[in-house]
Design an enzyme around this catalytic site. Structure first.
Site, PDB file in Angstrom:
ATOM      1  N   GLU A  74      -8.890   0.338  -2.900  1.00 49.07           N
ATOM      2  CA  GLU A  74      -9.485   0.274  -1.597  1.00 49.07           C
ATOM      3  C   GLU A  74     -10.411   1.719  -1.929  1.00 49.07           C
ATOM      4  O   GLU A  74      -9.863   2.622  -1.751  1.00 49.07           O
ATOM      5  CB  GLU A  74      -9.135  -0.151  -0.524  1.00 49.07           C
ATOM      6  CG  GLU A  74      -8.024  -1.250  -0.135  1.00 49.07           C
ATOM      7  CD  GLU A  74      -7.168  -0.951   1.193  1.00 49.07           C
ATOM      8  OE1 GLU A  74      -6.951  -0.145   2.116  1.00 49.07           O
ATOM      9  OE2 GLU A  74      -7.156  -2.605   1.222  1.00 49.07           O
TER      10      GLU A  74
ATOM     11  N   HIS B 222      -5.660   3.424  -1.638  1.00 43.21           N
ATOM     12  CA  HIS B 222      -6.778   3.707  -0.776  1.00 43.21           C
ATOM     13  C   HIS B 222      -6.724   5.540  -0.855  1.00 43.21           C
ATOM     14  O   HIS B 222      -6.550   6.549  -0.402  1.00 43.21           O
ATOM     15  CB  HIS B 222      -6.568   3.960   0.258  1.00 43.21           C
ATOM     16  CG  HIS B 222      -8.116   3.255   1.054  1.00 43.21           C
ATOM     17  ND1 HIS B 222      -8.806   2.635   2.760  1.00 43.21           N
ATOM     18  CD2 HIS B 222      -9.204   4.585   1.531  1.00 43.21           C
ATOM     19  CE1 HIS B 222      -9.588   3.148   3.405  1.00 43.21           C
ATOM     20  NE2 HIS B 222      -9.829   3.492   2.049  1.00 43.21           N
TER      21      HIS B 222
ATOM     22  N   THR C 137      -7.824   7.217  10.495  1.00 45.81           N
ATOM     23  CA  THR C 137      -7.479   6.051   9.184  1.00 45.81           C
ATOM     24  C   THR C 137      -8.500   5.047   8.850  1.00 45.81           C
ATOM     25  O   THR C 137     -10.263   5.145  10.192  1.00 45.81           O
ATOM     26  CB  THR C 137      -5.944   5.142   9.971  1.00 45.81           C
ATOM     27  OG1 THR C 137      -5.373   4.347   8.355  1.00 45.81           O
ATOM     28  CG2 THR C 137      -6.397   4.418  11.098  1.00 45.81           C
TER      29      THR C 137
ATOM     30  N   ARG D 264      -8.444   8.382  -0.829  1.00 53.88           N
ATOM     31  CA  ARG D 264      -9.752   8.567   0.232  1.00 53.88           C
ATOM     32  C   ARG D 264      -9.741   9.914  -0.080  1.00 53.88           C
ATOM     33  O   ARG D 264      -9.967  10.748  -0.881  1.00 53.88           O
ATOM     34  CB  ARG D 264      -9.132   9.170   1.955  1.00 53.88           C
ATOM     35  CG  ARG D 264      -8.600   7.875   2.482  1.00 53.88           C
ATOM     36  CD  ARG D 264      -8.124   8.016   3.742  1.00 53.88           C
ATOM     37  NE  ARG D 264      -7.794   7.054   4.627  1.00 53.88           N
ATOM     38  CZ  ARG D 264      -8.198   5.842   5.090  1.00 53.88           C
ATOM     39  NH1 ARG D 264     -10.175   6.280   5.006  1.00 53.88           N
ATOM     40  NH2 ARG D 264      -8.451   4.906   5.904  1.00 53.88           N
TER      41      ARG D 264
ATOM     42  N   ASN E   4       0.948  -1.338   0.496  1.00 51.63           N
ATOM     43  CA  ASN E   4       0.150   0.280  -0.202  1.00 51.63           C
ATOM     44  C   ASN E   4       0.839   1.053  -0.181  1.00 51.63           C
ATOM     45  O   ASN E   4       1.745   1.662   0.970  1.00 51.63           O
ATOM     46  CB  ASN E   4      -1.097  -0.463   0.720  1.00 51.63           C
ATOM     47  CG  ASN E   4      -1.826   1.429   1.262  1.00 51.63           C
ATOM     48  OD1 ASN E   4      -1.377   2.389   1.130  1.00 51.63           O
ATOM     49  ND2 ASN E   4      -2.954   0.682   1.456  1.00 51.63           N
TER      50      ASN E   4
ATOM     51  N   HIS F 176      -3.547  -4.265   8.244  1.00 51.94           N
ATOM     52  CA  HIS F 176      -4.040  -2.892   9.062  1.00 51.94           C
ATOM     53  C   HIS F 176      -2.829  -2.902  10.212  1.00 51.94           C
ATOM     54  O   HIS F 176      -2.767  -4.221  11.091  1.00 51.94           O
ATOM     55  CB  HIS F 176      -4.871  -2.881   9.316  1.00 51.94           C
ATOM     56  CG  HIS F 176      -4.928  -0.771   9.881  1.00 51.94           C
ATOM     57  ND1 HIS F 176      -5.461  -0.081   9.287  1.00 51.94           N
ATOM     58  CD2 HIS F 176      -4.845  -0.841  10.922  1.00 51.94           C
ATOM     59  CE1 HIS F 176      -5.405   1.235   9.505  1.00 51.94           C
ATOM     60  NE2 HIS F 176      -4.935   0.922  11.017  1.00 51.94           N
ATOM     61  N   ASP F 177      -1.873  -2.218   9.474  1.00 51.24           N
ATOM     62  CA  ASP F 177      -0.303  -2.565  11.061  1.00 51.24           C
ATOM     63  C   ASP F 177      -0.021  -3.680  11.407  1.00 51.24           C
ATOM     64  O   ASP F 177       0.316  -3.808  12.323  1.00 51.24           O
ATOM     65  CB  ASP F 177      -1.280  -2.017  12.323  1.00 51.24           C
ATOM     66  CG  ASP F 177      -2.516  -0.562  12.501  1.00 51.24           C
ATOM     67  OD1 ASP F 177      -2.978   0.016  14.027  1.00 51.24           O
ATOM     68  OD2 ASP F 177      -1.530  -0.166  12.164  1.00 51.24           O
TER      69      ASP F 177
ATOM     70  N   HIS G  80      -3.279  11.778   0.926  1.00 50.18           N
ATOM     71  CA  HIS G  80      -2.335  10.991   0.245  1.00 50.18           C
ATOM     72  C   HIS G  80      -3.198  10.486  -1.115  1.00 50.18           C
ATOM     73  O   HIS G  80      -2.390  11.339  -2.360  1.00 50.18           O
ATOM     74  CB  HIS G  80      -1.680   9.797   0.973  1.00 50.18           C
ATOM     75  CG  HIS G  80      -3.146   9.088   1.707  1.00 50.18           C
ATOM     76  ND1 HIS G  80      -4.118   8.457   0.779  1.00 50.18           N
ATOM     77  CD2 HIS G  80      -2.892   8.899   3.032  1.00 50.18           C
ATOM     78  CE1 HIS G  80      -5.320   7.921   2.154  1.00 50.18           C
ATOM     79  NE2 HIS G  80      -4.295   7.885   2.775  1.00 50.18           N
TER      80      HIS G  80
ATOM     81  N   ARG H 187       5.084  18.511  -0.383  1.00 52.98           N
ATOM     82  CA  ARG H 187       5.755  20.018  -1.053  1.00 52.98           C
ATOM     83  C   ARG H 187       5.239  19.845  -2.436  1.00 52.98           C
ATOM     84  O   ARG H 187       4.443  18.901  -2.639  1.00 52.98           O
ATOM     85  CB  ARG H 187       7.039  19.662  -1.506  1.00 52.98           C
ATOM     86  CG  ARG H 187       7.912  20.088   0.410  1.00 52.98           C
ATOM     87  CD  ARG H 187       7.328  21.431   0.794  1.00 52.98           C
ATOM     88  NE  ARG H 187       8.735  21.799   1.995  1.00 52.98           N
ATOM     89  CZ  ARG H 187       9.734  21.717   2.019  1.00 52.98           C
ATOM     90  NH1 ARG H 187      10.679  21.911   0.790  1.00 52.98           N
ATOM     91  NH2 ARG H 187      10.617  22.102   3.521  1.00 52.98           N
TER      92      ARG H 187
HETATM   93  C1  LIG Z   1      -7.854  -0.826   4.551  1.00 51.94           C
HETATM   94  C2  LIG Z   1      -7.287  -0.404   5.639  1.00 51.94           C
HETATM   95  O1  LIG Z   1      -7.066  -0.576   6.943  1.00 51.94           O
HETATM   96  C3  LIG Z   1      -5.577   0.643   4.619  1.00 51.94           C
HETATM   97  O2  LIG Z   1      -5.808   0.163   3.895  1.00 51.94           O
HETATM   98  C4  LIG Z   1      -6.194   1.720   5.021  1.00 51.94           C
HETATM   99  O3  LIG Z   1      -5.879   2.048   3.877  1.00 51.94           O
HETATM  100  C5  LIG Z   1      -5.084   2.759   5.320  1.00 51.94           C
HETATM  101  O4  LIG Z   1      -5.674   4.138   5.098  1.00 51.94           O
HETATM  102  P1  LIG Z   1      -3.974   5.119   5.456  1.00 51.94           P
HETATM  103  O5  LIG Z   1      -3.044   5.089   5.323  1.00 51.94           O
HETATM  104  O6  LIG Z   1      -5.303   6.520   5.885  1.00 51.94           O
HETATM  105  O7  LIG Z   1      -4.658   5.065   6.824  1.00 51.94           O
HETATM  106  N1  LIG Z   2      -5.875  -2.628   3.867  1.00 52.00           N
HETATM  107  C1  LIG Z   2      -4.259  -2.781   4.370  1.00 52.00           C
HETATM  108  C2  LIG Z   2      -3.906  -2.315   3.656  1.00 52.00           C
HETATM  109  O1  LIG Z   2      -4.005  -1.851   2.482  1.00 52.00           O
HETATM  110  C3  LIG Z   2      -2.875  -1.225   5.021  1.00 52.00           C
HETATM  111  O2  LIG Z   2      -2.977  -1.140   5.502  1.00 52.00           O
HETATM  112  P1  LIG Z   2      -1.329  -0.400   6.567  1.00 52.00           P
HETATM  113  O3  LIG Z   2      -0.521  -1.396   6.684  1.00 52.00           O
HETATM  114  O4  LIG Z   2      -1.117   0.708   6.261  1.00 52.00           O
HETATM  115  O5  LIG Z   2      -2.168  -0.294   8.094  1.00 52.00           O
END
Ligand SMILES: CC(=O)[C@@H](O)[C@H](O)COP(=O)(O)O
Ligand SMILES: NCC(=O)COP(=O)(O)O
Length: 261
Positions: free
Chosen positions: A89, A58, A119, A60, A22, A210-211, A65, A33
């Site tokens: 996403e 993602h 997030t 948004r 991602n 995620h994380d 971003h 910048r």
């Molecule tokens: C859905 C998910 O958990 C992540 O893919 C998401 O893209 C995180 O978004 P941010 O990078 O905006 O925190």
């Molecule tokens: N769907 C999770 C993702 O794309 C990335 O999540 P993260 O690693 O930035 O928390």
């Protein structure tokens, strides 16, 4: 046939978990910048060259971003990588469906985020969300796009995810990341394993994200059955600031391979 569209049957990674990088956070830094660096496109290219099997974005609604231009430029890049997948996403009741129609990625991951959410921090509420999700899933399928639903680790929700027509679920792994290294690690992982087993029993594919990071990834992939794809951004990009994209992707791929050792 859109070169970006791949039916579910073409698992590109011989049944092993694919790494989708991602690149949201590269765009976040770039946007501070008006210089166009760090390049999102270059980041994706280096990650693919290092062995990542996909790219996730993602976009948004507030474009904090990933921006519209990023989505289209990455789609163009990925045409040169036929064995890699593009995963977009977002919330299909907001801006996601326009991107799906314009780009037709391999996969759309539906995430129930509000427009100003800090997030992603929760999955869909099924069966309550079923009525509004079903036509959106059907619209993606009509475009040849696989649909994954971002879901909390609740085994009982998997039957509803299957019933609404999803191809996969993406298990929201923040609770795993928080439990890793604590006394709750085993209990929380069991919940994910039970949820994945319930998803597989419904014929759903299992993604996760995620994380996730280099510490918590191997045990997750080893003990949660059938994980087809992990999408990782925040921790991986943070690691790449220290190690570079190439070394970082190789490290994450090694974490995944260790799960099968
Ligand atoms: C859905 C998910 O958990 C992540 O893919 C998401 O893209 C995180 O978004 P941010 O990078 O905006 O925190
Ligand atoms: N769907 C999770 C993702 O794309 C990335 O999540 P993260 O690693 O930035 O928390």
């Amino acid at each position: 046939m859109n070169p970006l569209v791949a039916p579910e049957s073409t698992q590109r990674h011989s049944g092993r978990c694919a790494l989708s990088v991602n690149v949201n956070k590269v765009a976040l830094l770039r946007n501070t910048r008006h210089l166009g660096i760090p390049s999102v496109l270059r980041a994706a290219e280096l990650c693919l060259q290092a062995g990542a099997q996909g790219i996730t974005v993602h976009p948004r609604p507030d474009a904090r971003h990933i921006r519209t231009q990023d989505v289209h430029e990455l789609a163009q890049l990925l045409k040169a990588w036929p064995h890699a997948e593009y995963n977009i996403e977002g919330n299909p009741t907001q801006n996601l469906m326009d991107f799906i129609r314009e780009v037709r990625p391999h996969q759309a991951t539906f995430v129930p985020d509000s427009e100003d959410q800090f997030t992603s921090d929760h999955g869909w509420n099924l069966p309550a969300d079923e009525t509004r999700l079903r036509p959106l899933i059907e619209a993606c399928h009509a475009l040849g796009v696989r649909v994954s639903l971002f879901m909390d680790p609740q085994p009982s929700a998997m039957v509803h995810a299957a019933r609404v027509g999803a191809d996969r679920v993406e298990l929201y792994t923040e609770s795993w990341a928080s439990a890793w290294g604590t006394a709750r690690e085993d209990e929380v992982l069991r919940g994910f394993a039970d949820t994945a087993a319930a998803a597989l029993a419904q014929g759903l594919g299992v993604n996760a994200g995620h994380d996730l990071n280099r510490d918590n990834l191997t045990r997750f992939v080893r003990e949660v059955p059938g994980v087809a794809e992990v999408s990782i951004g925040h921790a991986l990009i943070a690691d790449a600031l220290e190690l570079g994209y190439t070394q970082t992707v190789r490290d994450y791929q090694r974490c995944i391979q260790l799960a099968y050792a």
